[in-house]
Design an enzyme around this catalytic site. Structure first.
Site, PDB file in Angstrom:
ATOM      1  N   GLY A 175       0.805  -1.111   0.132  1.00  0.00           N
ATOM      2  CA  GLY A 175      -0.744   0.116  -0.052  1.00  0.00           C
ATOM      3  C   GLY A 175       0.876   1.026   0.097  1.00  0.00           C
ATOM      4  O   GLY A 175      -0.282   2.313   0.145  1.00  0.00           O
ATOM      5  N   GLU A 232       4.081  -6.784   1.663  1.00  0.00           N
ATOM      6  CA  GLU A 232       4.019  -7.037   0.348  1.00  0.00           C
ATOM      7  C   GLU A 232       3.472  -5.531  -0.626  1.00  0.00           C
ATOM      8  O   GLU A 232       2.429  -5.010  -0.952  1.00  0.00           O
ATOM      9  CB  GLU A 232       1.968  -7.150  -0.075  1.00  0.00           C
ATOM     10  CG  GLU A 232       2.199  -8.845   0.845  1.00  0.00           C
ATOM     11  CD  GLU A 232       0.842  -9.637   1.068  1.00  0.00           C
ATOM     12  OE1 GLU A 232       0.394 -10.580   1.310  1.00  0.00           O
ATOM     13  OE2 GLU A 232      -0.296  -8.806   1.358  1.00  0.00           O
ATOM     14  N   GLY A 260       3.746  -2.902  -3.903  1.00  0.00           N
ATOM     15  CA  GLY A 260       3.818  -3.705  -5.801  1.00  0.00           C
ATOM     16  C   GLY A 260       3.637  -2.585  -6.696  1.00  0.00           C
ATOM     17  O   GLY A 260       4.848  -2.329  -6.441  1.00  0.00           O
ATOM     18  N   ARG A 261       2.427  -1.432  -6.493  1.00  0.00           N
ATOM     19  CA  ARG A 261       3.099  -0.217  -6.598  1.00  0.00           C
ATOM     20  C   ARG A 261       4.099   0.629  -6.185  1.00  0.00           C
ATOM     21  O   ARG A 261       4.527   1.009  -7.119  1.00  0.00           O
ATOM     22  CB  ARG A 261       1.934   0.829  -6.175  1.00  0.00           C
ATOM     23  CG  ARG A 261       1.910   1.875  -7.095  1.00  0.00           C
ATOM     24  CD  ARG A 261       0.646   3.094  -6.176  1.00  0.00           C
ATOM     25  NE  ARG A 261      -0.590   2.685  -5.838  1.00  0.00           N
ATOM     26  CZ  ARG A 261      -1.329   2.534  -6.503  1.00  0.00           C
ATOM     27  NH1 ARG A 261      -1.251   3.054  -7.844  1.00  0.00           N
ATOM     28  NH2 ARG A 261      -2.680   1.794  -6.386  1.00  0.00           N
ATOM     29  N   ARG A 313      -6.824   3.814 -15.612  1.00  0.00           N
ATOM     30  CA  ARG A 313      -6.705   4.393 -14.176  1.00  0.00           C
ATOM     31  C   ARG A 313      -7.561   5.559 -14.170  1.00  0.00           C
ATOM     32  O   ARG A 313      -8.042   6.341 -13.073  1.00  0.00           O
ATOM     33  CB  ARG A 313      -5.736   4.435 -13.489  1.00  0.00           C
ATOM     34  CG  ARG A 313      -5.027   2.910 -13.780  1.00  0.00           C
ATOM     35  CD  ARG A 313      -3.642   2.700 -12.519  1.00  0.00           C
ATOM     36  NE  ARG A 313      -4.213   2.981 -11.037  1.00  0.00           N
ATOM     37  CZ  ARG A 313      -3.320   4.129 -10.681  1.00  0.00           C
ATOM     38  NH1 ARG A 313      -3.084   5.040 -11.576  1.00  0.00           N
ATOM     39  NH2 ARG A 313      -3.778   4.251  -9.559  1.00  0.00           N
ATOM     40  N   TYR A 351     -10.610   5.496 -10.916  1.00  0.00           N
ATOM     41  CA  TYR A 351     -10.744   6.280 -10.393  1.00  0.00           C
ATOM     42  C   TYR A 351      -9.831   8.068 -10.668  1.00  0.00           C
ATOM     43  O   TYR A 351      -9.520   8.595  -9.838  1.00  0.00           O
ATOM     44  CB  TYR A 351      -8.628   5.826 -10.066  1.00  0.00           C
ATOM     45  CG  TYR A 351      -9.187   4.538  -9.352  1.00  0.00           C
ATOM     46  CD1 TYR A 351      -9.821   3.115  -8.802  1.00  0.00           C
ATOM     47  CD2 TYR A 351      -7.718   3.778 -10.144  1.00  0.00           C
ATOM     48  CE1 TYR A 351     -10.062   2.363  -9.139  1.00  0.00           C
ATOM     49  CE2 TYR A 351      -7.325   2.533 -10.444  1.00  0.00           C
ATOM     50  CZ  TYR A 351      -8.525   0.791  -9.630  1.00  0.00           C
ATOM     51  OH  TYR A 351      -8.491   0.463  -9.858  1.00  0.00           O
ATOM     52  N   CYS A 407     -14.126   4.078 -28.562  1.00  0.00           N
ATOM     53  CA  CYS A 407     -14.895   4.556 -28.437  1.00  0.00           C
ATOM     54  C   CYS A 407     -16.163   5.371 -27.329  1.00  0.00           C
ATOM     55  O   CYS A 407     -17.074   4.342 -27.439  1.00  0.00           O
ATOM     56  CB  CYS A 407     -15.746   3.836 -29.502  1.00  0.00           C
ATOM     57  SG  CYS A 407     -15.943   4.084 -31.646  1.00  0.00           S
ATOM     58  N   GLU A 408     -15.070   5.626 -27.055  1.00  0.00           N
ATOM     59  CA  GLU A 408     -16.253   6.348 -25.582  1.00  0.00           C
ATOM     60  C   GLU A 408     -15.334   7.429 -25.094  1.00  0.00           C
ATOM     61  O   GLU A 408     -13.979   7.332 -25.201  1.00  0.00           O
ATOM     62  CB  GLU A 408     -15.804   5.133 -24.551  1.00  0.00           C
ATOM     63  CG  GLU A 408     -15.946   5.258 -22.974  1.00  0.00           C
ATOM     64  CD  GLU A 408     -16.259   3.347 -22.390  1.00  0.00           C
ATOM     65  OE1 GLU A 408     -16.305   2.978 -23.161  1.00  0.00           O
ATOM     66  OE2 GLU A 408     -16.699   4.117 -21.245  1.00  0.00           O
ATOM     67  N   TYR A 411      -0.402  -1.310 -12.157  1.00  0.00           N
ATOM     68  CA  TYR A 411      -2.038  -1.040 -12.675  1.00  0.00           C
ATOM     69  C   TYR A 411      -2.263  -0.706 -14.209  1.00  0.00           C
ATOM     70  O   TYR A 411      -3.436   0.044 -13.871  1.00  0.00           O
ATOM     71  CB  TYR A 411      -2.895  -0.762 -10.979  1.00  0.00           C
ATOM     72  CG  TYR A 411      -2.041  -1.095  -9.663  1.00  0.00           C
ATOM     73  CD1 TYR A 411      -2.574  -3.066  -9.416  1.00  0.00           C
ATOM     74  CD2 TYR A 411      -1.075  -0.745  -9.173  1.00  0.00           C
ATOM     75  CE1 TYR A 411      -2.393  -3.493  -8.526  1.00  0.00           C
ATOM     76  CE2 TYR A 411      -1.050  -1.396  -7.782  1.00  0.00           C
ATOM     77  CZ  TYR A 411      -1.655  -2.142  -7.487  1.00  0.00           C
ATOM     78  OH  TYR A 411      -1.913  -3.713  -6.256  1.00  0.00           O
TER      79      TYR A 411
HETATM   80  N1  LLP Z   1      -1.573  -7.236  -0.665  1.00  0.00           N
HETATM   81  C1  LLP Z   1      -2.944  -7.063  -1.588  1.00  0.00           C
HETATM   82  C2  LLP Z   1      -3.825  -8.140  -0.357  1.00  0.00           C
HETATM   83  C3  LLP Z   1      -3.381  -6.766  -1.895  1.00  0.00           C
HETATM   84  O1  LLP Z   1      -4.900  -6.455  -2.321  1.00  0.00           O
HETATM   85  C4  LLP Z   1      -2.257  -5.361  -2.690  1.00  0.00           C
HETATM   86  C5  LLP Z   1      -3.245  -4.340  -3.857  1.00  0.00           C
HETATM   87  C6  LLP Z   1      -1.069  -5.432  -2.082  1.00  0.00           C
HETATM   88  C7  LLP Z   1      -0.786  -6.243  -1.189  1.00  0.00           C
HETATM   89  C8  LLP Z   1      -0.725  -3.809  -2.946  1.00  0.00           C
HETATM   90  O2  LLP Z   1      -0.811  -2.995  -2.054  1.00  0.00           O
HETATM   91  P1  LLP Z   1       0.269  -2.104  -3.504  1.00  0.00           P
HETATM   92  O3  LLP Z   1       1.582  -2.070  -3.096  1.00  0.00           O
HETATM   93  O4  LLP Z   1       0.693  -2.917  -4.492  1.00  0.00           O
HETATM   94  O5  LLP Z   1      -0.615  -0.501  -2.950  1.00  0.00           O
HETATM   95  N2  LLP Z   1      -5.819  -1.417  -9.248  1.00  0.00           N
HETATM   96  C9  LLP Z   1      -5.573  -0.518  -8.309  1.00  0.00           C
HETATM   97  C10 LLP Z   1      -4.948  -0.818  -6.708  1.00  0.00           C
HETATM   98  C11 LLP Z   1      -5.398  -1.847  -6.687  1.00  0.00           C
HETATM   99  C12 LLP Z   1      -4.753  -2.688  -5.368  1.00  0.00           C
HETATM  100  C13 LLP Z   1      -5.008  -4.294  -5.002  1.00  0.00           C
HETATM  101  N3  LLP Z   1      -4.376  -4.372  -3.851  1.00  0.00           N
HETATM  102  C14 LLP Z   1      -4.878   1.293  -8.908  1.00  0.00           C
HETATM  103  O6  LLP Z   1      -4.712   1.152 -10.155  1.00  0.00           O
HETATM  104  O7  LLP Z   1      -4.402   2.042  -8.452  1.00  0.00           O
END
Ligand code: LLP
Length: 441
Positions: A249, A294, A296-297, A334, A338, A365-366, A394
Site C-alpha cells: 500500500g 507485500e 506492489g505499486r 486508471r 479512479y 469509442c468512449e 496497475y
Molecule cells: N497485498 C494485497 C492483499 C493487496 O490487495 C494489494 C493491492 C497489495 C498487497 C499491493 O498493494 P500496493 O503496494 O500495490 O499498493 N488497481 C488499483 C490498485 C488496487 C490494489 C489492490 N491490492 C490502482 O490502480 O490503483
C-alpha cells in the site's frame, strides 16, 4: 527526474529511461509502448529487503505484490533478488511458476479463489494460502485431505483502519468484501474454524489496508491492531501466531500533489512498523512475529513509462484541446476508474516551455477514454512522442483488448539496453479464442 534518478533528460533534450532515449525506443519498438526500468525495480526490491533485514533482523520476507505488474520477466527479477511474491489468481500463479519461481516463496490471495485455483495451488506446493472465507477453508481442507498434505495458511483480517486513498482501493473499511473484522468478532470465529481444520496449518494473520497510502500512522495503527488481535487470540484460545503479514500500500509519486519519497523514506515506513510491532509484542506478551510485507505499486510504479504517438489534435474553441494518442483506456484504465492523475511530458522536447494545458484522450469509442486532463505541455504536433510517467503499476496489469485494440508490448531497459518482455499482440492474437459455431456457417 524521478526519485531513483533513472529518468533523465539527455543532451538531445529527449526523455531518457534506463539509459535509453525514449524517442528511439518509440521508433524501434513502436507505440504505445510500456517501458520498465530494471534498475529501479531491483533497487526498490533491495530497499525493502534491506529495511526488513535491518528492522526485523531478517525475521521476515518481502513479497512483491505481482498484481501490480505480472509477467515472466518480473518474477525472474524477484527470484534473482531473493524475495517472494504474492499472487491473486491462477493466471498470476501460472506466470510465476512458468518463469521458474519457487512455489514455496509464493503467497496466494483472493477473496473468492475458485476450486480449480485452490487445486492448482496445492498441487504445485504454493507456500502459503491466505484464507478469506469459510467456503475456502472447507474446500482447502477437503482438498488437502484428499492429497494428504498439510497446507500452511494465514487468515485475512480486517483491522478496520481507514486509510486516505480512493474509495475503490480502500480495503479495510468496515463494509469491505475482504477479510474478517476484528471489531465485530467474525475474525475470532474464522480463526477458531480454521484451527479446527485438521489439514490446515494456521501460521498467522494477514491484513492490507489499501493502496497509494502515505500516512505512516495508518500502517502503524493497522499493525498495532493486528498485534492486539494476535494477543487476544493467544489469550482466548491459546494459539500464538507465528506470522504477521501486513500487506502493501505504500504510495508513489504521480504528480506534484504527491510527496516524492526516496528509498530512505520507504525504509522509514518499515522502521515505524517495526517499532510499533516490537513495542506491542513486549507490552502484550506475545512473541515478535515473522513479518511479511507485500509492496506492489512502490516497486514497479515509478519504474514504468508509457510512450504514445500523438495523433489527431482537436481544439474546441473556448473549451479545451484534446490530443488523441494511439493508446487509451485499454492500456491505462486508471483515469476512467479512479480519475488518477499523471505527469505527461513531450519525450522529444523535454526542455521546451509548457505553453498549453491539454487533455490526453485515447482512441477508444468512449468519451470517458481519457489518460490525463488539463496537463501542461509544450506545443505538440501529430507524430510527436508523448510519455506518461509512473505507469508501471496497475496499467499493463489492468489493460484489456477493449474495442479489440492491442495490449501494447513492454520492454525492459537497463544501462542503455532494451529487451522485449511482453510481445506485441497481433490480429491473430485478437481472434485466437474466437469460435464460429458450425450452425453459423
Ligand atoms: N497485498 C494485497 C492483499 C493487496 O490487495 C494489494 C493491492 C497489495 C498487497 C499491493 O498493494 P500496493 O503496494 O500495490 O499498493 N488497481 C488499483 C490498485 C488496487 C490494489 C489492490 N491490492 C490502482 O490502480 O490503483
Amino acid at each position: 527526474m524521478n526519485q531513483r534518478n533513472t529518468l533523465k533528460i539527455n543532451d538531445r533534450g529527449h526523455l531518457e529511461i534506463g539509459g535509453c532515449d525514449a524517442v528511439e525506443l518509440a521508433e524501434r519498438f513502436g507505440t504505445p509502448l510500456y517501458v520498465f526500468d530494471e534498475a529501479y525495480i531491483r533497487l526498490m526490491m533491495r530497499t525493502y529487503k534491506k529495511a526488513l533485514n535491518d528492522c526485523f533482523g531478517g525475521n521476515g520476507i518481502v513479497l512483491y505484490a505481482s498484481k501490480a505488474f505480472s509477467c515472466k520477466a518480473v518474477y525472474k527479477i524477484a527470484a534473482s533478488e531473493g524475495i517472494g511474491v504474492d499472487v491473486v489468481s491462477g493466471g498470476e500463479l501460472y506466470t510465476a511458476l512458468s518463469s521458474g519461481f519457487p512455489a514455496d516463496k509464493i503467497y496466494m490471495h483472493g477473496n473468492n479463489k475458485t476450486p480449480e485455483e485452490l487445486e492448482y495451488a496445492v498441487s504445485e506446493g504454493v507456500g502459503t494460502i491466505v484464507v478469506d472465507s469459510y467456503l475456502e477453508a472447507d474446500r482447502l481442507d477437503a482438498l488437502c485431505a484428499e492429497k494428504g498434505v498439510k497446507q500452511s495458511v494465514l487468515i485475512r483480517i480486517n483491522p478496520g483502519v481507514e486509510a486516505h486513498t480512493h474509495a475503490y482501493v480502500q480495503t479495510a473499511t468496515p463494509d469491505s468484501k475482504f477479510g474478517f473484522s476484528i471489531a465485530n468478532g467474525t475474525a475470532d470465529d474464522i480463526t477458531n474454524y480454521v484451527l479446527s481444520k485438521g489439514n490446515l496449518s494456521l501460521k498467522g494473520f494477514h491484513c492490507h489496508i489499501g493502496s497509494q497510502i502515505f500516512e505512516k500512522q495508518s500502517f502503524v495503527l493497522a499493525a498495532e491492531k493486528m498485534m492486539a488481535f494476535i494477543a487476544h487470540i493467544k489469550n482466548s484460545v491459546g494459539f500464538e501466531a507465528e506470522t504477521l503479514n501486513i500487506g502493501g500500500g505504500f504510495g508513489i509519486y504521480y504528480t506534484d500533489e504527491d510527496p516524492k519519497l526516496n528509498e530512505n523514506d520507504y525504509a522509514q515506513y518499515l522502521k515505524a512498523l517495526c517499532d510499533a510491532i516490537k513495542q506491542k509484542s513486549v507490552e502484550l506478551g506475545v512473541k515478535a512475529p515473522f513479518i511479511a510485507l507485500e509492496p506492489g505499486r512502490s516497486i514497479v510504479g515509478e519504474a514504468g513509462v508509457t510512450l504514445y504517438t500523438a495523433g489527431a489534435i482537436k481544439s474546441i474553441p473556448g473549451l479545451k484541446t484534446y490530443i488523441a494518442v494511439d493508446g487509451g483506456m485499454f492500456d491505462n484504465p486508471r483515469y476512467a476508474l479512479y480519475q488518477s492523475k499523471y505527469t505527461v511530458v513531450a519525450a522529444g522536447d523535454m526542455n521546451a516551455p509548457c505553453t498549453q494545458k491539454v487533455t490526453i484522450a485515447g482512441k477508444c469509442c468512449e468519451s470517458g477514454d481519457i489518460i490525463a486532463v488539463d496537463v501542461p505541455l509544450p506545443e505538440i504536433k501529430s507524430g510527436d512522442i508523448i510519455a506518461v510517467l509512473s505507469t508501471g503499476a496497475y496499467n499493463y496489469s489492468m489493460a484489456s483488448n477493449y474495442n479489440r485494440n492491442f495490449i501494447p508490448q513492454a520492454v525492459l531497459v537497463n544501462d542503455g539496453k532494451a529487451d522485449t518482455i511482453i510481445k506485441k499482440q497481433t490480429y491473430e492474437d485478437i481472434v485466437r479464442n474466437d469460435v464460429i459455431p458450425e450452425r453459423l456457417g
